[in-house]
Design a protein around this motif. Structure first.
Motif, PDB file in Angstrom:
ATOM      1  N   THR A  76       7.029   4.156  -0.222  1.00  0.00           N
ATOM      2  CA  THR A  76       7.145   2.993   0.675  1.00  0.00           C
ATOM      3  C   THR A  76       8.441   3.045   1.479  1.00  0.00           C
ATOM      4  O   THR A  76       8.434   2.880   2.713  1.00  0.00           O
ATOM      5  CB  THR A  76       7.099   1.689  -0.144  1.00  0.00           C
ATOM      6  OG1 THR A  76       5.899   1.648  -0.900  1.00  0.00           O
ATOM      7  CG2 THR A  76       7.156   0.477   0.777  1.00  0.00           C
ATOM      8  N   THR A 115       8.319   5.890   4.144  1.00  0.00           N
ATOM      9  CA  THR A 115       7.444   5.617   5.296  1.00  0.00           C
ATOM     10  C   THR A 115       7.992   4.485   6.161  1.00  0.00           C
ATOM     11  O   THR A 115       8.007   4.588   7.397  1.00  0.00           O
ATOM     12  CB  THR A 115       6.026   5.257   4.805  1.00  0.00           C
ATOM     13  OG1 THR A 115       5.580   6.257   3.891  1.00  0.00           O
ATOM     14  CG2 THR A 115       5.063   5.168   5.964  1.00  0.00           C
ATOM     15  N   LEU A 164       0.416  -0.491   3.278  1.00  0.00           N
ATOM     16  CA  LEU A 164       1.032   0.779   2.889  1.00  0.00           C
ATOM     17  C   LEU A 164       1.214   0.859   1.373  1.00  0.00           C
ATOM     18  O   LEU A 164       0.870   1.870   0.734  1.00  0.00           O
ATOM     19  CB  LEU A 164       2.385   0.920   3.597  1.00  0.00           C
ATOM     20  CG  LEU A 164       3.272   2.072   3.133  1.00  0.00           C
ATOM     21  CD1 LEU A 164       2.604   3.402   3.441  1.00  0.00           C
ATOM     22  CD2 LEU A 164       4.648   1.973   3.795  1.00  0.00           C
TER      23      LEU A 164
END
Length: 227
Positions: free
Chosen positions: A54, A57, A77
């Motif tokens: 996480t 990204t 996500l």
């Protein structure tokens, strides 16, 4: 804005701003699945992997993610990453996956992950975001493992039981038998025991920090008196 150093990020994650002992986040898995050392370790590693993906990204795409809809994007996500971790556990450590149960998919709602994405990864470059994820994830994993070990020892007199579920038959003899109980001490194994254990760890951490502060405050006076 001054960038934090990697040293300060690790200090925060492991000690000064530990997610379990200071922020007191992720209480559901902390209290529910830390019946043994192995359970705490695997739950912590699963959370660390999701946190790492996480932060990586979100930091890499922070200039492309519209500010108004960032939270729904973070949730999608995180849910995708949790699904991947869930499938990997289902494939390679199925028995542990069944033991940890609903708390693996519930990583989606873990406040540590979305909190770090919003408070840190969305405002810092990738290297620092990765460092923050590793530090916070390690801090969480250490607390869950230690709490699981304490509960396992007090509750059933063993340590490292269940390692064969993680490492296979070669780990079947890794269990350390410390005490022999006719019956398990259920208070330690059930969630109320986790409350006492976590409270004890928080108190210990505050005691150590308080003594360090006292020493730091008295040292200059002692040095001045010697001079």
């Amino acid at each position: 804005m001054n960038q934090p150093t990697m040293r300060s990020i690790f200090h925060d994650g492991l000690w000064h701003n530990n997610p379990a002992l200071v922020q007191v986040l992720g209480l559901c898995p902390t209290l529910a699945v830390t019946g043994t050392f192995v359970n705490g370790l695997v739950m912590g590693i699963a959370t660390l992997l999701v946190l790492l993906g996480t932060n990586l990204t979100v930091s890499a795409l922070r200039r492309q993610i519209p500010h108004e809809i960032r939270i729904p994007i973070y949730v999608i996500l995180i849910a995708s990453l949790v699904t991947n971790v869930q499938l990997l556990m289902n494939a390679y450590i199925y028995e542990l996956y069944m033991i940890l149960g609903i708390f693996i998919p519930l990583i989606v709602t873990n406040c540590i992950i979305i909190g770090r994405a919003e408070a840190f990864a969305s405002r810092h470059p990738v290297p620092l975001a990765i460092t923050d994820a590793i530090a916070q994830g390690l801090g969480f994993t250490v607390v869950l493992s230690v709490l699981g070990g304490i509960r396992e020892v007090i509750g059933q007199g063993t340590l490292f039981s269940g390692f064969d579920l993680l490492f296979g038959p070669m780990a079947a003899n890794w269990t350390i038998h410390l005490f022999n109980f006719d019956e398990h001490f259920l208070l330690a194994l059930l969630p109320p025991g986790a409350f006492f254990g976590l409270g004890g760890l928080i108190a210990l951490k505050n005691l150590i920090q308080s003594r360090r502060r006292i020493v730091a405050e008295t040292e200059p006076a002692v040095e001045a008196a010697k001079a």
